[in-house]
Design an enzyme around this catalytic site. Sequence first.
Site, PDB file in Angstrom:
ATOM      1  N   ASP B   9       0.848  -1.192   0.000  1.00 25.23           N
ATOM      2  CA  ASP B   9       0.000   0.000   0.000  1.00 25.23           C
ATOM      3  C   ASP B   9       0.882   1.240   0.000  1.00 25.23           C
ATOM      4  O   ASP B   9       2.056   1.179   0.362  1.00 25.23           O
ATOM      5  CB  ASP B   9      -0.908   0.017   1.237  1.00 25.23           C
ATOM      6  CG  ASP B   9      -1.842   1.222   1.220  1.00 25.23           C
ATOM      7  OD1 ASP B   9      -2.563   1.387   0.214  1.00 25.23           O
ATOM      8  OD2 ASP B   9      -1.839   2.010   2.180  1.00 25.23           O
ATOM      9  N   SER B  10       0.270   2.356  -0.391  1.00 24.53           N
ATOM     10  CA  SER B  10       1.000   3.616  -0.383  1.00 24.53           C
ATOM     11  C   SER B  10       1.308   4.084   1.040  1.00 24.53           C
ATOM     12  O   SER B  10       2.153   4.945   1.230  1.00 24.53           O
ATOM     13  CB  SER B  10       0.185   4.692  -1.088  1.00 24.53           C
ATOM     14  OG  SER B  10      -1.047   4.863  -0.419  1.00 24.53           O
ATOM     15  N   CYS B  72      -3.998  -0.709  -2.490  1.00 22.38           N
ATOM     16  CA  CYS B  72      -4.082   0.729  -2.727  1.00 22.38           C
ATOM     17  C   CYS B  72      -4.856   0.910  -4.028  1.00 22.38           C
ATOM     18  O   CYS B  72      -4.501   0.328  -5.050  1.00 22.38           O
ATOM     19  CB  CYS B  72      -2.655   1.275  -2.853  1.00 22.38           C
ATOM     20  SG  CYS B  72      -2.555   2.957  -3.484  1.00 22.38           S
ATOM     21  N   GLU B 151      -5.185  10.336   7.907  1.00 17.84           N
ATOM     22  CA  GLU B 151      -3.778  10.251   8.333  1.00 17.84           C
ATOM     23  C   GLU B 151      -3.532  11.115   9.571  1.00 17.84           C
ATOM     24  O   GLU B 151      -2.626  10.855  10.355  1.00 17.84           O
ATOM     25  CB  GLU B 151      -2.835  10.664   7.187  1.00 17.84           C
ATOM     26  CG  GLU B 151      -2.856   9.742   5.959  1.00 17.84           C
ATOM     27  CD  GLU B 151      -1.893   8.547   6.054  1.00 17.84           C
ATOM     28  OE1 GLU B 151      -1.011   8.549   6.922  1.00 17.84           O
ATOM     29  OE2 GLU B 151      -2.060   7.605   5.254  1.00 17.84           O
ATOM     30  N   CYS B 184     -11.214   3.672  -1.691  1.00 14.63           N
ATOM     31  CA  CYS B 184      -9.902   4.021  -1.138  1.00 14.63           C
ATOM     32  C   CYS B 184      -9.797   3.291   0.187  1.00 14.63           C
ATOM     33  O   CYS B 184     -10.746   3.318   0.987  1.00 14.63           O
ATOM     34  CB  CYS B 184      -9.800   5.536  -0.919  1.00 14.63           C
ATOM     35  SG  CYS B 184      -8.314   6.028  -0.004  1.00 14.63           S
ATOM     36  N   HIS B 186      -8.264   3.875   2.804  1.00 13.91           N
ATOM     37  CA  HIS B 186      -8.323   4.711   4.009  1.00 13.91           C
ATOM     38  C   HIS B 186      -9.758   4.887   4.509  1.00 13.91           C
ATOM     39  O   HIS B 186      -9.978   5.085   5.690  1.00 13.91           O
ATOM     40  CB  HIS B 186      -7.771   6.115   3.732  1.00 13.91           C
ATOM     41  CG  HIS B 186      -6.282   6.215   3.739  1.00 13.91           C
ATOM     42  ND1 HIS B 186      -5.512   5.793   2.689  1.00 13.91           N
ATOM     43  CD2 HIS B 186      -5.421   6.707   4.675  1.00 13.91           C
ATOM     44  CE1 HIS B 186      -4.234   6.028   2.973  1.00 13.91           C
ATOM     45  NE2 HIS B 186      -4.152   6.579   4.164  1.00 13.91           N
TER      46      HIS B 186
END
Lengths: 270, 270
Positions: B9-10, B72, B151, B184, B186
């Site tokens: 993943d990024s 990702c 984040e 996504c 996240h």
Amino acid sequence: MNKAIGVIDSGVGGLTVAYELMRQLPKEQLIYLGDTARCPYGPRVNDEVRTFTWEMVDFLMKKDIKMLIVACNTATAFTLNELKSNMSIPVIGVIKPGARAAINETKTNHIGVIGTEGTIRSNAYTKALNDIHAGLQVQSLACPSFVPMVEQGMLNGEQAEAMVTRSLYSLTQQEELDTLILGCTHYPLIKHTIQHVMGRDVAIISSSEETAREASTILEFRNLLYKGHNTPFHQFYSTGQMEVFATITEEIFKEFIDHFHSVTIEKAIL
Amino acid sequence: MNKAIGVIDSGVGGLTVAYELMRQLPKEQLIYLGDTARCPYGPRVNDEVRTFTWEMVDFLMKKDIKMLIVACNTATAFTLNELKSNMSIPVIGVIKPGARAAINETKTNHIGVIGTEGTIRSNAYTKALNDIHAGLQVQSLACPSFVPMVEQGMLNGEQAEAMVTRSLYSLTQQEELDTLILGCTHYPLIKHTIQHVMGRDVAIISSSEETAREASTILEFRNLLYKGHNTPFHQFYSTGQMEVFATITEEIFKEFIDHFHSVTIEKAIL
């Protein structure tokens, strides 16, 4: 050229899988074979189910299918591994997809499974669930009255509700149970009644819906999805009484038949 | 010997996929690599994402993994086909599983997709959905503020709700839309806030949950599921700041770490 997905079942139960395939993969064409003449498979012994299943597979293989779906839980329980190791096309059963969806769904790790005597006796769901996740508590229950009920068209109403309530009593007493697998492809036709009896907090997993979803996954993984724009042409075969089979098929697929105008319903000689 | 499933993943978003893998496949071991030093990938150009992704793949291939999961969405949109044609192990992205689950879920055939600018610009979801089902109406929306929000740990509360409400406004105006794909990895961390803003009648599809489900399907199909009884040993690698990465990882996997006592968190040099 677009090859079809082959679907076999002991009778009309697998039509719920075919319905989901048409809904989730509307570009794909299907060849369905229901062994209505010898239905139900549930009470039959292992060897008999194996022989009948191979006869159905041979019938479909002559039609050059690209994937085989065993849309009958009993046939899956008894023959899937053998079919997988002997055939070169992908073979999908209805047990593992339901098991995986239940594992995804449950929060309490307490799962119920209902099916025919054959399926429950084979222990196939409990094994499939525990192979993946050893920490699950699995409660299995045979519901021998459900298939005859569905085949007679008794899908809801007071009598159906009473019969389902009686059959599922032991499961409704399990407070921790939060997910119930319909381990028979007939059962989605009485899903509303089952949901009502189990209560809305129990997630009902339809192995038909989940099998179609996984067929989609495997077709893409094997690069077998149809990429053209032809209208799919579906073929439905039955080994038994054509009239009842045609009525049920037309009833279930009304929306698709109206839309595509490209379905044949024929007698199969195995 | 049991080989691990590799997850790239990024940054930390793919940890939601790793979490789902541990939940749905508790016997399997994972090697996770987050490119936190170069996160986010969302705003980057195609070539840059491809180069970074191959560097991560090389790192994991040296560890002899049995399956690669590109956790990702941006990397999946830009590199999945290339990875699939160049690698001998099964490669799974996060886009198709979400698409298939949405097709299974929707009743109105009107589906929303939210993701990073890169993912939405690539049109990968719309393409994946329409490849399978031409009759779908798909509404895509880039939500560039969500990844920074996550984040920073802003997962709920008034400020998060206000930001999500503002971002999703155009989608909440679509009455027919009944299914929303979190495109996504996240976003599952703010799923509750998104569900609240969209209303309870809209089904929220987590690509993380669905990707883990399909990893299970493909592992079984390829006969790669671990059948032994050893406790899985998970390895987590990050290319960037170790402290933040370790804190987030430990927070997400608390229940599993407490249970298994077998996790390492290390710095990766690509």
